[in-house]
Structures are given as structure tokens and as C-alpha cells.
Design a protein around this motif. Structure first.
Motif, PDB file in Angstrom:
ATOM      1  N   UNK A 376     122.961 -18.845  29.714  1.00 38.30           N
ATOM      2  CA  UNK A 376     121.752 -19.110  28.911  1.00 38.30           C
ATOM      3  C   UNK A 376     122.101 -20.041  27.750  1.00 38.30           C
ATOM      4  N   UNK A 377     123.270 -19.837  27.166  1.00 37.38           N
ATOM      5  CA  UNK A 377     123.656 -20.701  26.046  1.00 37.38           C
ATOM      6  C   UNK A 377     123.859 -22.147  26.494  1.00 37.38           C
ATOM      7  N   UNK A 378     124.299 -22.326  27.733  1.00 38.82           N
ATOM      8  CA  UNK A 378     124.424 -23.705  28.232  1.00 38.82           C
ATOM      9  C   UNK A 378     123.051 -24.369  28.331  1.00 38.82           C
ATOM     10  N   UNK A 379     122.031 -23.585  28.723  1.00 37.33           N
ATOM     11  CA  UNK A 379     120.667 -24.126  28.799  1.00 37.33           C
ATOM     12  C   UNK A 379     120.228 -24.572  27.398  1.00 37.33           C
ATOM     13  N   UNK A 380     120.530 -23.745  26.406  1.00 38.15           N
ATOM     14  CA  UNK A 380     120.139 -24.065  25.020  1.00 38.15           C
ATOM     15  C   UNK A 380     120.876 -25.321  24.543  1.00 38.15           C
ATOM     16  N   UNK A 381     122.155 -25.362  24.856  1.00 35.56           N
ATOM     17  CA  UNK A 381     122.976 -26.496  24.420  1.00 35.56           C
ATOM     18  C   UNK A 381     122.514 -27.792  25.072  1.00 35.56           C
ATOM     19  N   UNK A 382     122.206 -27.706  26.369  1.00 35.27           N
ATOM     20  CA  UNK A 382     121.749 -28.904  27.082  1.00 35.27           C
ATOM     21  C   UNK A 382     120.455 -29.440  26.497  1.00 35.27           C
ATOM     22  N   UNK A 383     119.673 -28.548  25.888  1.00 28.78           N
ATOM     23  CA  UNK A 383     118.432 -28.994  25.248  1.00 28.78           C
ATOM     24  C   UNK A 383     118.724 -29.570  23.863  1.00 28.78           C
TER      25      UNK A 383
END
Ligand SMILES: [Fe+2]
Ligand SMILES: [Fe+2]
Length: 474
Positions: A376-383
Motif C-alpha cells: 500500500x505504501x508503494x501505491x502512495x509513493x507512486x502517487x
């Protein structure tokens, strides 16, 4: 392998040769209508006459056990499936390590084994009861179908445990199977056995948290029971684990899609305050995570437990992936580091490995939970957003074990009651958060459409398109 195929001409589909055991067959045929009564009374509200695109087990081998088709839920073929027997299987741990596994319950372990099976079995109908109202507020047909898939499979898990009780525990077993249909999640007088299974699952954010964190406790309990020297329990749990994987997939991807949607709205409007745009803000997601994670940690029991030691030494319940552990599988002299409360400090101290098996299983679970959080943190970071979701400290908001006596902040400080009272609303959902989340729960049942607070999945179920009619409207 034709042998493992399930005979669907039987009233109770099974691969345990039920037809040859008339007494057991009759007992289960008597239990079946009472199960269906329970399903009607406590299973999913509404939708019972609708066609749902569900998978059903047709064989237990690792390839292609699943068959997908439209089924009305009350007509789901709940059955009894055990994983294939392992030839010459031996007890892998404890005092009887190396002995052949038991096809029947050893007399001296009868009471303990029954308790283990009942405790596991009780969680299965409990979660169906907890999720009973969710159909009315589904975010999409895709998600509605996933909810119902989880529900019918939890119903089947109840069947799995009831089969063991009927087949191996005589009259006591039959009474326990009956009691499983009498208890009710959250009921004052007849609650379900374990705490987390008496909490409410009032909205879909809670549902995805539950399937991520609480179903994952199930994975670890089943995996350690799959090591059991009582072979029918082992084989039952091994097959249940294949179903359980989908439940955790629903949780992990559901939360990932919520996070993704939140990030999209944050970027689109250049604000953290996404509530007014119909998305769930990251701090609220964090609070729900804190709640569900902490109540799920309690399910593993006390850090130090002689029961856990006895289960292990007796060969009833192993460690997670017992065979992969590189030690003597007896643990007499081994030590294990346990994080616990000492006065008002959190310390890690070596304890005898045998009495700390609950903690060890909890550690395996925590590491597994972290993997989803990282995704989930990767999704946030990618944004391009500089926020991280975190698992709170293991001592946070605990009701069982060493930390139950203290107030611990999410970052692991032992704090006083005053600080807890002043700040717990920052850490756990409060009524206003619950009201807000509830306000978002607007049903969407149009094919291919999704509610405002969740992104569509990247792909559909069983190769079907996302706009497939996963639940037929008529
Ligand atoms: Fe289950
Ligand atoms: Fe499950």
C-alpha cells in the motif's frame, strides 16, 4: 486424479467416503437443514435468491479445484473436502516426533483437540454473522461477489470442522456442532468464543481490514493445525488454507484499491482533505488499520502460555511451516526473544521457546501483515505523496497478554491514562469517523461501476471482464 473428484450427486458433496459410513452420513444429514436455517437467519441479508458467480471446489488437487458458475447462495454445494493424504506421514514435532500420524483421536488428547477444533470452527460462522449486512452497501458487483464468496467459504469451513466433530468425537462432538449454530457474534448471552469475532463489521472499510488482518490470523492458526499429528485435522486445514488465500486477497487488494483512490483524489484536488470528495482520508485508513490489527493480534493469545507448550509437545499444533525450521523440533533447550511489558518499559527478553510459541506465531503473522502495508505504501509513493501507513506497536490497544495491563501508543511508548484519554481519538476510529465512513457506504450495483471511495481492480475474477455481471440483478 479421479480419486479426489467430488461426487456432486451426493446430498453432501465429499471426498471422505461418506456414502460408506451410514451413521455419520445420517448425523450430518440431520445437521444440514439446521445449518441452512442458520444461513437463512444469520447469513447475508438479501440476495439469497440472486445468481452469484461463485467458485465451488470440485477436487482437492492443487490444480483446478475450482469451478466457477452462477449459484444461488442457499444452493451452494457446501461439502467436506480433505487434502490428499501424505503417504507414511509422520509427526513432525514434539515428544512423539517420527511416529506415524494418528488417523483417530488419541484418547488422552480428546478434550484438548476438541477444544482446538471448536475454537477454530466457531470463528467461521461468526465472520458470516459479522458481515451479514454488507450486501446492502456494496461498492460494486465485483466486490459484492467477493463478499459472498468469502461468506459461502466460511460456511464451508464450518462444515469442515463440524465433520471432524461428528466423525471423531462421538456425542460430545455432535453437541459441539449443534452449539456452533447457537452462538451469535456480539450476543450478550451467547457470544462467539473469541473477542475479534464479536466486534462489528459495519462497513466495507472494516470488511477489507477484517479480511486482511483477521482472516490472516486464520491462515496462521490453520497452518499450525495443518502440522497436527491428528491427520484428519491436518488434511482438513490444508484444504481450508487454499480457500483462505482468496479471503486475504480480497482484503489486501480491497485496501490497496481504497488507498489508490484516496491518492488519486488527493492529487486531483491538491489536498489531504479528501472527505468532501467522497474518498477516505489516509488518517482514517490508519485508524481502522490500528483497530483491526490490534484486535487480531489478541487472537494469538498470551506471550507466555503453557497450553501452547503442551499443544506442541503433544504433537497437536505445530509452528508455522514446522518442516522448514532448522532445529530439533522439540525445543526443550531453545530460547526465544519475547517483547513484553516490564513495569512501564517495553523489553525484549529470552524465554523458553516452548512456552512462547504463541508469540512466535504472532511474529510470523506480523511480518506477513507488514508485506501488505509495504505494498500500500508503494501505491502512495507512486502517487508522489509523502505519507506512510504503519502497523502500530504490538503493545498498542491490546486486551490479552502482557500489554493488556498498560496503555501503549502506536509508536510503542508506555503512556499514562491521561495521555491515552487525550489522544486515543487520533489513533482509533471515533464515532465521527465511523459516521463518515458509514455515510460513504452507498450501494453501487450497476455493471462495471464503482463507488467514489474505491478504485476498480486491475482485472476481474476468473478471467472475466471487470464489468461482468458478477451478481445477477433479476
Ligand atoms: Fe475460514
Ligand atoms: Fe476466511
Amino acid at each position: 486424479m479421479a480419486r479426489e473428484r467430488v461426487d456432486y450427486s451426493e446430498r453432501i458433496p465429499n471426498n471422505v467416503g461418506l456414502a460408506e459410513n451410514r451413521r455419520l452420513l445420517r448425523a450430518l444429514e440431520e445437521w444440514q437443514p439446521r445449518f441452512l436455517d442458520w444461513w437463512q437467519e444469520m447469513g447475508p441479508l438479501g440476495f439469497q435468491t440472486k445468481d452469484v458467480y461463485l467458485r465451488t471446489a470440485i477436487s482437492v488437487d492443487s490444480q483446478g479445484w475450482a469451478h466457477f458458475d452462477y449459484v444461488k447462495m442457499p444452493e451452494y454445494r457446501w461439502g467436506i473436502f480433505l487434502a490428499e493424504p501424505e503417504p507414511d506421514r509422520r509427526i513432525a514435532f514434539g515428544a512423539q516426533r517420527g511416529q506415524p500420524v494418528w488417523p483417530e483421536v488419541p484418547g488422552e488428547y480428546r478434550g484438548v483437540l476438541r477444544r482446538l477444533i471448536v475454537t477454530q470452527g466457531d470463528t467461521e460462522p461468526a465472520s458470516v454473522e459479522q458481515q451479514r449486512h454488507l450486501g446492502r452497501t456494496c461498492p460494486s458487483l465485483y466486490d459484492l461477489r467477493n463478499l459472498f464468496q468469502v461468506n459461502v467459504e466460511e460456511g464451508r469451513h464450518l462444515w469442515a470442522m463440524v465433520y471432524l466433530l461428528h466423525a471423531h468425537f462421538g456425542r460430545d462432538g455432535r453437541e459441539e456442532a449443534e452449539a456452533m449454530l447457537q452462538r451469535r457474534s456480539g450476543d450478550q448471552d451467547r457470544p462467539r468464543i473469541l473477542g475479534a469475532f464479536n466486534e462489528k463489521t459495519p462497513d466495507w472499510l472494516s470488511f477489507f481490514m477484517f479480511t486482511y488482518f483477521t482472516d490472516r490470523d486464520g491462515k496462521y492458526q490453520l497452518a499450525s493445525l495443518a502440522e497436527s499429528g491428528f491427520d484428519p485435522l491436518s488434511r482438513t486445514c490444508r484444504f481450508m488454507l487454499t480457500e483462505e488465500a482468496h479471503h486475504m486477497f480480497v482484503g489486501e487488494t480491497g485496501l490497496g484499491r481504497i488507498v489508490q483512490r484516496t491518492c488519486e483524489v488527493m492529487r486531483e484536488h491538491g489536498t489531504d482533505d479528501v472527505r468532501r470528495f467522497g474518498a477516505i482520508d489516509l488518517p482514517t485508513i490508519q485508524k481502522y488499520l490500528n483497530f483491526h490489527y490490534s484486535v487480531s493480534l489478541d487472537l494469538f493469545g498470551s506471550e507466555v502460555s503453557t497450553n501452547a507448550a503442551n499443544f506442541y509437545t503433544s504433537g497437536l499444533k505445530g509452528r508455522f511451516e514446522e518442516a522448514k525450521q532448522n532445529d530439533d523440533h522439540a525445543l526443550h533447550d531453545a530460547r526465544y526473544g519475547v517483547t513484553q511489558l516490564e513495569g512501564d518499559r517495553v523489553v525484549t527478553r529470552d524465554e523458553p521457546a516452548l512456552t512462547t510459541l504463541n508469540e512466535r506465531l504472532r511474529d510470523d503473522y506480523i511480518a506477513d501483515c507488514q508485506r501488505g502495508v509495504d505494498r500500500w505504501n508503494r501505491i502512495i509513493k507512486q502517487a508522489g505523496i509523502d505519507v506512510e501507513l504503519r502497523l502500530p506497536h504490538r503493545g498498542f490497544h491490546r486486551a490479552i497478554g502482557s500489554f493488556a495491563e498498560a496503555r501503549v501508543s502506536p509508536d510503542g511508548r508506555v503512556i499514562g491514562q491521561a495521555e491515552w484519554d487525550g489522544r486515543h481519538h487520533e489513533w482509533l476510529p471515533v464515532e465521527a469517523d465511523e459516521r463518515f465512513v458509514q455515510s460513504l457506504m452507498q450501494p453501487v450495483t450497476e455493471r462495471g461501476k464503482f463507488v467514489s471511495w474505491i478504485a476498480p481492480p486491475p482485472r476481474g475474477i476468473n478471467g472475466q471482464p471487470i464489468d461482468f455481471e458478477y451478481v445477477r440483478q433479476v
